[in-house]
Design a protein around this motif. Structure first.
Motif, PDB file in Angstrom:
ATOM      1  N   LEU A 164       0.836  -1.207   0.000  1.00 21.13           N
ATOM      2  CA  LEU A 164       0.000   0.000   0.000  1.00 21.13           C
ATOM      3  C   LEU A 164       0.871   1.257   0.000  1.00 21.13           C
ATOM      4  O   LEU A 164       0.575   2.231  -0.690  1.00 21.13           O
ATOM      5  N   ALA A 165       1.967   1.206   0.773  1.00 25.27           N
ATOM      6  CA  ALA A 165       2.857   2.370   0.835  1.00 25.27           C
ATOM      7  C   ALA A 165       3.495   2.644  -0.529  1.00 25.27           C
ATOM      8  O   ALA A 165       3.836   3.778  -0.850  1.00 25.27           O
ATOM      9  N   LEU A 166       3.673   1.585  -1.337  1.00 26.00           N
ATOM     10  CA  LEU A 166       4.282   1.754  -2.660  1.00 26.00           C
ATOM     11  C   LEU A 166       3.221   2.036  -3.724  1.00 26.00           C
ATOM     12  O   LEU A 166       3.530   2.102  -4.909  1.00 26.00           O
ATOM     13  N   GLY A 167       1.986   2.181  -3.291  1.00 25.58           N
ATOM     14  CA  GLY A 167       0.914   2.482  -4.246  1.00 25.58           C
ATOM     15  C   GLY A 167       0.540   1.294  -5.117  1.00 25.58           C
ATOM     16  O   GLY A 167      -0.002   1.456  -6.215  1.00 25.58           O
ATOM     17  N   CYS A 168       0.839   0.071  -4.654  1.00 22.50           N
ATOM     18  CA  CYS A 168       0.494  -1.121  -5.437  1.00 22.50           C
ATOM     19  C   CYS A 168      -0.985  -1.448  -5.299  1.00 22.50           C
ATOM     20  O   CYS A 168      -1.640  -1.021  -4.346  1.00 22.50           O
ATOM     21  N   ASP A 169      -1.490  -2.239  -6.244  1.00 22.38           N
ATOM     22  CA  ASP A 169      -2.830  -2.811  -6.111  1.00 22.38           C
ATOM     23  C   ASP A 169      -2.681  -4.156  -5.420  1.00 22.38           C
ATOM     24  O   ASP A 169      -2.112  -5.087  -5.996  1.00 22.38           O
ATOM     25  N   VAL A 170      -3.204  -4.241  -4.212  1.00 18.05           N
ATOM     26  CA  VAL A 170      -3.169  -5.528  -3.509  1.00 18.05           C
ATOM     27  C   VAL A 170      -4.274  -6.394  -4.105  1.00 18.05           C
ATOM     28  O   VAL A 170      -5.415  -5.955  -4.242  1.00 18.05           O
ATOM     29  N   GLN A 171      -3.909  -7.595  -4.511  1.00 18.41           N
ATOM     30  CA  GLN A 171      -4.857  -8.457  -5.209  1.00 18.41           C
ATOM     31  C   GLN A 171      -5.802  -9.142  -4.223  1.00 18.41           C
ATOM     32  O   GLN A 171      -5.366  -9.590  -3.165  1.00 18.41           O
ATOM     33  N   PRO A 172      -7.088  -9.204  -4.575  1.00 20.06           N
ATOM     34  CA  PRO A 172      -8.039  -9.860  -3.653  1.00 20.06           C
ATOM     35  C   PRO A 172      -7.718 -11.345  -3.464  1.00 20.06           C
ATOM     36  O   PRO A 172      -7.998 -11.911  -2.414  1.00 20.06           O
ATOM     37  N   HIS A 173      -7.117 -11.958  -4.480  1.00 20.29           N
ATOM     38  CA  HIS A 173      -6.774 -13.381  -4.375  1.00 20.29           C
ATOM     39  C   HIS A 173      -5.340 -13.602  -4.839  1.00 20.29           C
ATOM     40  O   HIS A 173      -4.947 -13.087  -5.892  1.00 20.29           O
ATOM     41  N   CYS A 174      -4.594 -14.357  -4.072  1.00 26.70           N
ATOM     42  CA  CYS A 174      -3.269 -14.770  -4.530  1.00 26.70           C
ATOM     43  C   CYS A 174      -2.975 -16.123  -3.902  1.00 26.70           C
ATOM     44  O   CYS A 174      -3.738 -16.608  -3.070  1.00 26.70           O
TER      45      CYS A 174
END
Ligand code: ZN
Ligand code: MN
Length: 483
Positions: free
Chosen positions: A68-78
């Protein structure tokens, strides 16, 4: 083609050790530093058959926080995959990593360009993030003559792998980028990022292309660099080597290569042609269920995000601090907490900086202590309150702070022991001022003839008489009423 028409293209893979209590898939301590070899291990991190890995929730939260700090999209599933390769430091015969469904994708890091380090100029560089995934670390091998010693304390340590786009254009830029990344990792509390303990390691890919072209040529990947210096030197060496090759071959590398960096020889050495992904026989780990991260959890983690280093640096610059002072605070959570607390009392950035960054750090250095051994915040604040209230002078405050660092005693105890309290008793000071006027008729005469600075001699007499304990501000106030 002239060499100045060549542009350098660099992309990085950064491995950062997460500072969790336990390892990634077992309950072993994640703090192996200084412990005897093979003492923080168990059947799970030793890859024994029949054991089951259990993902570490703390590590997942830390990785999400970083993403989140790097502005990434955290994926709902991995999910986690097994990455197979054979090496003596990998007891299971595979690493548990993430392949086609990583924890997070996208993102970017803004950083100060190295060309703009001059005070006052802060040109911004930007490097996009491709992905961030979680994996576990291997053990450590030590080669001793004919023998190789295996220490598995590090095996199973949680890592984040952060992969960038090929957005960096010089070795110096690559270093400025990883330094900013390091500050972010520390700020969000995901990693100690201690370079001496190998907590951050880099693989750097470098290629050349003609300026103005968009194509990416085959690249040379330098493996396992573990310091900023090694990163910069290895990239600089490889950049020059690729330029010479371009001149000789009239073009770029024909295929991707993997090279190692030899610190002693200060040179790279070709290790192999890059394995393709197929060589690792990736497949989803059948022992670990897929990971689902719901929106509510993400939102909750987002609310815990601390201010990020670049924003903080700008804020501290705004308080009148220099770049170096601002960076010093951004780099150290404990130091920053102390500074913020002192600044909360003084409401004066430069004064807080003088107390915390100049005096306190100076005294700690002199006694070979680090910030962890600093006096408790309440003690420092008590001291600052005393100074602000004029109960002790700034000079006495400095002396007390030094004694606090050396002895660990409270400021109140030190002030009493050394009799450093300023005299602020009005009646006593009034008597002293009257005596001072009587003893210095010449000064009073000069004052009346229009020399206001002549009163300094009278204040000086009081200070001398009280051995510096009179509160000079009060003395001046009282004196004004008597002349
Ligand atoms: Zn274990
Ligand atoms: Mn990796």
């Amino acid at each position: 083609m002239p060499l100045e028409n060549l542009e350098t293209i660099i992309g990085l893979e950064v491995h950062a050790q997460m500072n969790t209590q336990t390892k990634m898939f077992c309950g072993c301590s994640n703090d192996a530093f200084g412990k005897p070899p093979n003492t923080t291990v168990c059947p799970i991190c030793m890859g024994h058959p029949g054991t089951l890995p259990v993902p570490n929730g703390e590590a997942i939260v830390k990785a999400i926080t970083t993403a989140l700090a790097l502005g990434c999209d955290v994926q709902p599933h991995c999910h986690f995959d097994r990455k197979h390769y054979f090496y003596p430091d990998l007891p299971a015969g595979f690493q548990i990593s993430q392949y086609d469904f990583p924890l997070a994708t996208g993102g970017r890091i803004a950083f100060d360009l190295p060309s703009a380090t001059a005070e006052g100029s802060h040109a911004e560089g930007l490097c996009k993030i491709t992905r961030l995934h979680i994996e576990n670390d291997a053990g450590k091998l030590t080669h001793r003559g004919k023998f190789t010693l295996c220490d598995f304390n590090r095996a199973g340590t949680p890592l984040m792998e952060i992969v960038t786009e090929p957005d960096l254009r010089s070795p110096e830029e690559a270093v400025a980028f990883v330094q900013e990344l390091r500050r972010i990792l520390i700020a969000v509390g995901a990693s100690e990022a201690d370079m001496y303990k190998g907590m951050m390691r880099f693989d750097a890919s470098i290629s050349l292309r003609e300026r103005g072209k968009e194509t990416l040529n085959p690249r040379s990947e330098i493996k396992n660099l573990n310091s900023f210096k090694a990163l910069e030197k290895a990239l600089t060496y490889e950049e020059q080597r690729l330029r010479r090759l371009w001149q000789e071959e009239h073009g770029p590398l024909q295929h991707n290569i993997t090279v190692g960096w030899l610190d002693e020889g200060e040179a790279t050495r070709v290790l192999r042609e890059k394995e393709t992904a197929d060589d690792y026989r990736y497949f989803p780990d059948p022992d670990i269920p897929p990971l689902s991260i719901d929106a509510a959890k993400l939102k909750e983690i987002r609310t815990t995000l601390p201010p990020l280093p670049r924003a903080m640096k700008q804020q501290y610059r705004g308080l009148g601090l220099s770049d170096a002072e601002a960076e010093c605070l951004v780099a150290d959570t404990k130091l920053r907490a102390l500074f913020d607390a002192v600044h909360g009392k003084t409401k004066d950035g430069k004064r807080a900086s003088s107390i915390v960054l100049t005096q306190l750090l100076g005294f700690l250095n002199a006694s070979e202590k680090d910030i962890g051994a600093a006096p408790p915040t309440e003690h420092v604040l008590t001291l600052v309150e005393r100074m602000e209230a004029g109960a002790i002078s700034a000079n006495a405050g400095k002396e007390v702070l030094e004694a606090m660092v050396e002895t660990g005693k409270s400021p109140i105890a030190i002030i009493e022991e050394r009799g450093l309290t300023q005299m602020s008793n009005d009646a006593a000071l009034e008597d002293l001022v009257k005596r001072a006027i009587a003893e210095n008729p010449g000064a009073l005469l000069s004052f009346k003839k229009g020399k206001p600075q002549a009163l300094g001699a009278i204040v000086g007499w009081v200070m001398k008489e009280t051995k510096g304990k009179a509160n000079p501000v009060k003395v001046s106030e009282i004196l004004q009423r008597h002349v």
